[in-house]
Design a protein around this motif. Structure first.
Motif, mmCIF file in Angstrom:
data_model
loop_
_atom_site.group_PDB
_atom_site.id
_atom_site.type_symbol
_atom_site.label_atom_id
_atom_site.label_comp_id
_atom_site.label_asym_id
_atom_site.label_seq_id
_atom_site.Cartn_x
_atom_site.Cartn_y
_atom_site.Cartn_z
ATOM 1 N N ASN A 224 1.014 15.505 -28.306
ATOM 2 C CA ASN A 224 1.973 15.154 -29.219
ATOM 3 C C ASN A 224 1.675 13.828 -29.943
ATOM 4 O O ASN A 224 0.536 13.229 -29.602
ATOM 5 C CB ASN A 224 3.377 14.916 -28.276
ATOM 6 C CG ASN A 224 3.314 13.965 -27.104
ATOM 7 O OD1 ASN A 224 2.567 13.046 -27.008
ATOM 8 N ND2 ASN A 224 4.200 14.427 -26.325
ATOM 9 N N GLY A 225 2.788 13.023 -30.431
ATOM 10 C CA GLY A 225 2.354 11.776 -31.151
ATOM 11 C C GLY A 225 1.888 10.608 -30.066
ATOM 12 O O GLY A 225 0.969 9.722 -30.565
ATOM 13 N N HIS A 226 2.356 10.700 -28.668
ATOM 14 C CA HIS A 226 2.043 9.688 -27.848
ATOM 15 C C HIS A 226 0.390 9.870 -27.876
ATOM 16 O O HIS A 226 -0.247 8.707 -27.371
ATOM 17 C CB HIS A 226 2.542 9.740 -26.487
ATOM 18 C CG HIS A 226 3.949 9.263 -26.397
ATOM 19 N ND1 HIS A 226 5.041 9.912 -26.896
ATOM 20 C CD2 HIS A 226 4.668 8.122 -25.848
ATOM 21 C CE1 HIS A 226 6.082 9.231 -26.884
ATOM 22 N NE2 HIS A 226 5.841 8.093 -26.200
ATOM 23 N N TRP B 34 -1.058 8.033 -30.698
ATOM 24 C CA TRP B 34 -0.915 6.616 -30.423
ATOM 25 C C TRP B 34 -2.249 5.909 -29.502
ATOM 26 O O TRP B 34 -2.661 5.166 -29.778
ATOM 27 C CB TRP B 34 0.235 6.262 -29.257
ATOM 28 C CG TRP B 34 1.473 6.154 -30.385
ATOM 29 C CD1 TRP B 34 1.823 6.255 -31.729
ATOM 30 C CD2 TRP B 34 2.842 5.950 -29.647
ATOM 31 N NE1 TRP B 34 2.805 6.045 -31.845
ATOM 32 C CE2 TRP B 34 3.666 5.769 -30.725
ATOM 33 C CE3 TRP B 34 3.316 5.808 -28.542
ATOM 34 C CZ2 TRP B 34 5.045 5.355 -30.705
ATOM 35 C CZ3 TRP B 34 4.703 5.660 -28.345
ATOM 36 C CH2 TRP B 34 5.772 5.584 -29.332
ATOM 37 N N PHE C 249 10.152 2.556 -32.016
ATOM 38 C CA PHE C 249 8.781 3.461 -31.801
ATOM 39 C C PHE C 249 7.557 2.325 -31.788
ATOM 40 O O PHE C 249 6.526 2.606 -31.172
ATOM 41 C CB PHE C 249 8.990 4.377 -32.691
ATOM 42 C CG PHE C 249 9.595 5.801 -32.195
ATOM 43 C CD1 PHE C 249 9.123 6.487 -31.084
ATOM 44 C CD2 PHE C 249 10.927 5.868 -32.561
ATOM 45 C CE1 PHE C 249 9.857 7.534 -30.619
ATOM 46 C CE2 PHE C 249 11.830 6.896 -32.188
ATOM 47 C CZ PHE C 249 11.364 7.774 -31.005
ATOM 48 N N THR D 146 5.647 1.285 -37.754
ATOM 49 C CA THR D 146 6.211 2.652 -38.184
ATOM 50 C C THR D 146 6.253 2.542 -39.523
ATOM 51 O O THR D 146 7.000 1.720 -40.216
ATOM 52 C CB THR D 146 7.433 3.195 -37.454
ATOM 53 O OG1 THR D 146 8.538 2.352 -37.608
ATOM 54 C CG2 THR D 146 7.229 3.633 -36.090
ATOM 55 N N THR E 78 12.336 6.452 -36.091
ATOM 56 C CA THR E 78 13.177 7.511 -35.972
ATOM 57 C C THR E 78 14.499 7.254 -35.111
ATOM 58 O O THR E 78 15.423 7.911 -35.261
ATOM 59 C CB THR E 78 12.393 8.697 -35.099
ATOM 60 O OG1 THR E 78 11.183 8.651 -35.585
ATOM 61 C CG2 THR E 78 12.783 10.063 -35.672
ATOM 62 N N ILE F 101 4.800 9.395 -37.840
ATOM 63 C CA ILE F 101 5.019 10.574 -37.044
ATOM 64 C C ILE F 101 6.327 11.149 -37.757
ATOM 65 O O ILE F 101 6.366 12.250 -38.070
ATOM 66 C CB ILE F 101 5.074 10.273 -35.768
ATOM 67 C CG1 ILE F 101 3.655 10.086 -35.196
ATOM 68 C CG2 ILE F 101 5.783 11.214 -34.690
ATOM 69 C CD1 ILE F 101 3.536 9.480 -33.842
ATOM 70 N N GLN G 22 5.288 18.138 -35.928
ATOM 71 C CA GLN G 22 6.561 18.981 -35.512
ATOM 72 C C GLN G 22 7.667 18.260 -36.246
ATOM 73 O O GLN G 22 8.948 18.518 -36.009
ATOM 74 C CB GLN G 22 6.857 18.673 -34.064
ATOM 75 C CG GLN G 22 7.270 17.386 -33.543
ATOM 76 C CD GLN G 22 6.079 16.279 -33.198
ATOM 77 O OE1 GLN G 22 5.052 16.499 -33.615
ATOM 78 N NE2 GLN G 22 6.426 15.295 -32.395
ATOM 79 N N LYS G 23 7.397 17.403 -37.283
ATOM 80 C CA LYS G 23 8.320 17.036 -38.157
ATOM 81 C C LYS G 23 8.401 17.451 -39.681
ATOM 82 O O LYS G 23 8.678 18.570 -39.960
ATOM 83 C CB LYS G 23 8.611 15.423 -38.006
ATOM 84 C CG LYS G 23 8.776 15.077 -36.578
ATOM 85 C CD LYS G 23 9.232 13.609 -36.286
ATOM 86 C CE LYS G 23 8.999 13.279 -34.809
ATOM 87 N NZ LYS G 23 10.098 12.775 -34.271
#
Ligand SMILES: Cc1ncc(COP(=O)(O)O)c(C=O)c1O
Length: 400
Positions: A65-67, A70, A92, A141, A145, A174, A197-198
Motif C-alpha cells: 500500500n502507500g506506506h 513511502w 499524511f 503531499t 486526504t 497517493i 486504490q484511489k
C-alpha cells in the motif's frame, strides 16, 4: 420499508469505486508468471503509469500500500541521520516523515495547519536558513486526504530553486494521481509516490514510485536501502521475477491494466482531470449552499485553489458529521468518509467532520446521488441547511 436496497455506493476517499470492468478483468485463472502473456501485460503498465505521472523518469511498482511506497522513497534516497523538511497540510506528509523516523531519518515539520496549503515563502525562508544544506529532502503531499488541502507543487518547487537548495523534492500523490493535474517533469518533482486504490480504481495492494535523474543519483549514496525496497534490481531486472522482488501480483496487474486502459487510452488523463474538476466544483457549490441561511455545513478549505479535486472535507457542529454519515450508510446505502485529522477519533470535535471521496470512477448520477442522499439526511435529521444545494450543483454541471 427499507430505503437501502440497490447497489451500495462508496464515497470514501479510497479505496474508491472499482469499475466492473476492472473486477471482471481480475476474474480469471492464475497465469504463468515466468513466460507468456503476463510478462507483456506487466511491462505494458510502466509506460502508461509514466503517462499518468507526466514523467520520462523511471517507474517502480511495489506490492504494497502507500506506506510501502513511502518507505521505498526514503530508503532509496536517504541515509541514516539525514534531516528532511516536512510540509504539513493535514495528516499524511507528517505521517510520512514519522514513518521514516524508524528507518533513521530525522524529520522537521513546518505545520501549516488543517485548512491551508503550504506557503512557498515559508519554505524558501526555511531552506535559506539551512546554509549547510542539512535538509536532504522536502516531503509533502499534493493532496492531503484528511484535510482535503491541495498544495501548489509548481510554486513550492520555485521556492526551493529561489533558495538555491539541493534538497530532493518528494511528493506524495497517493490521493491525487489521475485526479488532479500533476506534471512531474515540468514541475521539477524529483520523486513521486502513489497508490492504485484511489484515482487508479484498482483494489488496494499496489503502490508506485517515480524517480528522476536526481533521485536515481541519490540512490548511489543512500545507505538505508534494504533488499525488498531497493529499486536497483527492479530497474535492472533479469526477468519479471525481479521487477516485483518475487512472485508477480498477477490479478492486481490484470486489474491495473484494465484501469489504465480506461484512464489513459479511453478517457484520457487530461479529460479525467477536467471531469474531476467539474465534479469537485459541483460538490463545493452544494456544500456552500447548505451553509446558507444559518446552515450547519461548511468547507474545511476556504481558498478554492487549495482544495482537492478528489476529496472534500466538510465541517459541521454538534456531532452532525457522524449523524449524517450514519444515516447515509445505514438507512440509505451510501458510505461517506469519517473525519480524520487533527481531532482525536471519537472525540466530540471528531464527530463534526466528514469527507466525501470523489475520485476515479465517477459520473453525474453518482455525484448527484451522493449530494441528494446527504440532502435527504439533513432533512430527516433536522440539521439546519440552506435549501439550494442540489440546484447549485446541477447548475455547475450544466455549465460544464
Ligand atoms: C495522501 C495519502 N498518503 C498516504 C496514504 C497511505 O496510503 P496507504 O493507506 O495505502 O498505506 C494515504 C491513504 O489514504 C493518503 O491518502
Amino acid at each position: 420499508m427499507t430505503l437501502n436496497f440497490g447497489r451500495h455506493l462508496m464515497a470514501i476517499p479510497g479505496p474508491s469505486v472499482i469499475p466492473d470492468r476492472v473486477l471482471n478483468a481480475m476474474h480469471q485463472p492464475s497465469p504463468n508468471i515466468y513466460e507468456g502473456a503476463l510478462i507483456d501485460l506487466a511491462l505494458s503498465l510502466y509506460p502508461d503509469l509514466k503517462t499518468v505521472a507526466r514523467t520520462k523518469g523511471e517507474a517502480v511498482i511495489y506490492i504494497a500500500n502507500g506506506h510501502g511506497a513511502w518507505e521505498a522513497a526514503i530508503t532509496n534516497t536517504l541515509s541514516r541521520g539525514d534531516k528532511v523538511l516536512v510540509l504539513g497540510t493535514g495528516r499524511f506528509a507528517i505521517g510520512w516523515g514519522e514513518w521514516g523516523r524508524k528507518t533513521g531519518i530525522v524529520p522537521t515539520v513546518i505545520n501549516f495547519g488543517m485548512s491551508d496549503a503550504a506557503d512557498p515563502a515559508k519554505l524558501e525562508q526555511a531552506l535559506r536558513a539551512d546554509k549547510a544544506h542539512e535538509y536532504k529532502a522536502v516531503l509533502l503531499t499534493q493532496t492531503d486526504t484528511a484535510s482535503s488541502v491541495k498544495n501548489d507543487i509548481a510554486a513550492l518547487r520555485k521556492a526551493i530553486d529561489a533558495a538555491d537548495h539541493p534538497a530532493l523534492f518528494m511528493v506524495d500523490c497517493i490521493a491525487s494521481l489521475g485526479c488532479e493535474r500533476f506534471e512531474m517533469d515540468a514541475w521539477g518533482v524529483d520523486l513521486m509516490v502513489s497508490g492504485c486504490q484511489k484515482g487508479l480504481m484498482t483494489p488496494p495492494g499496489l503502490s508506485f514510485l517515480f524517480a528522476n535523474e536526481r533521485a536515481l543519483e541519490a540512490r548511489k549514496t543512500a545507505d538505508l536501502a534494504t533488499s525488498y525496497w531497493d529499486w536497483m534490481p527492479r530497474l535492472n531486472p533479469e526477468g519479471i521475477y525481479q521487477n516485483f522482488a518475487g512472485t508477480s501480483p498477477t490479478h492486481h496487474l490484470f486489474g491495473l491494466r484494465e484501469a489504465l486502459d480506461m484512464l489513459v487510452h479511453e478517457e484520457g488523463v487530461e479529460a479525467a482531470w477536467d471531469r474531476q474538476e467539474l465534479f469537485a466544483h459541483a460538490i463545493w457549490a452544494a456544500v456552500n449552499a447548505w451553509g446558507e441561511d444559518g446552515g450547519d455545513l461548511r468547507l474545511n478549505v476556504q481558498n478554492p485553489a487549495s482544495r482537492s479535486r478528489a476529496v472534500t472535507c466538510i465541517l459541521t457542529s454538534n456531532g452532525n458529521g457522524t449523524r449524517i454519515r450514519e444515516w447515509c450508510e445505514k438507512t440509505a446505502g451510501l458510505t461517506l468518509g469519517i473525519g480524520i485529522g487533527a481531532a482525536v477519533q471519537g472525540s466530540p470535535e471528531w464527530h463534526n467532520n466528514f469527507r466525501i471521496g470523489h475520485m476515479g470512477h465517477l459520473n453525474v448520477p453518482m455525484v448527484m446521488g451522493i449530494l441528494g442522499t446527504i440532502d435527504s439526511a439533513l432533512k430527516t435529521l433536522d440539521i439546519p441547511h440552506g435549501s439550494n444545494a442540489l440546484n447549485a450543483a446541477s447548475q455547475v454541471i450544466a455549465k460544464g
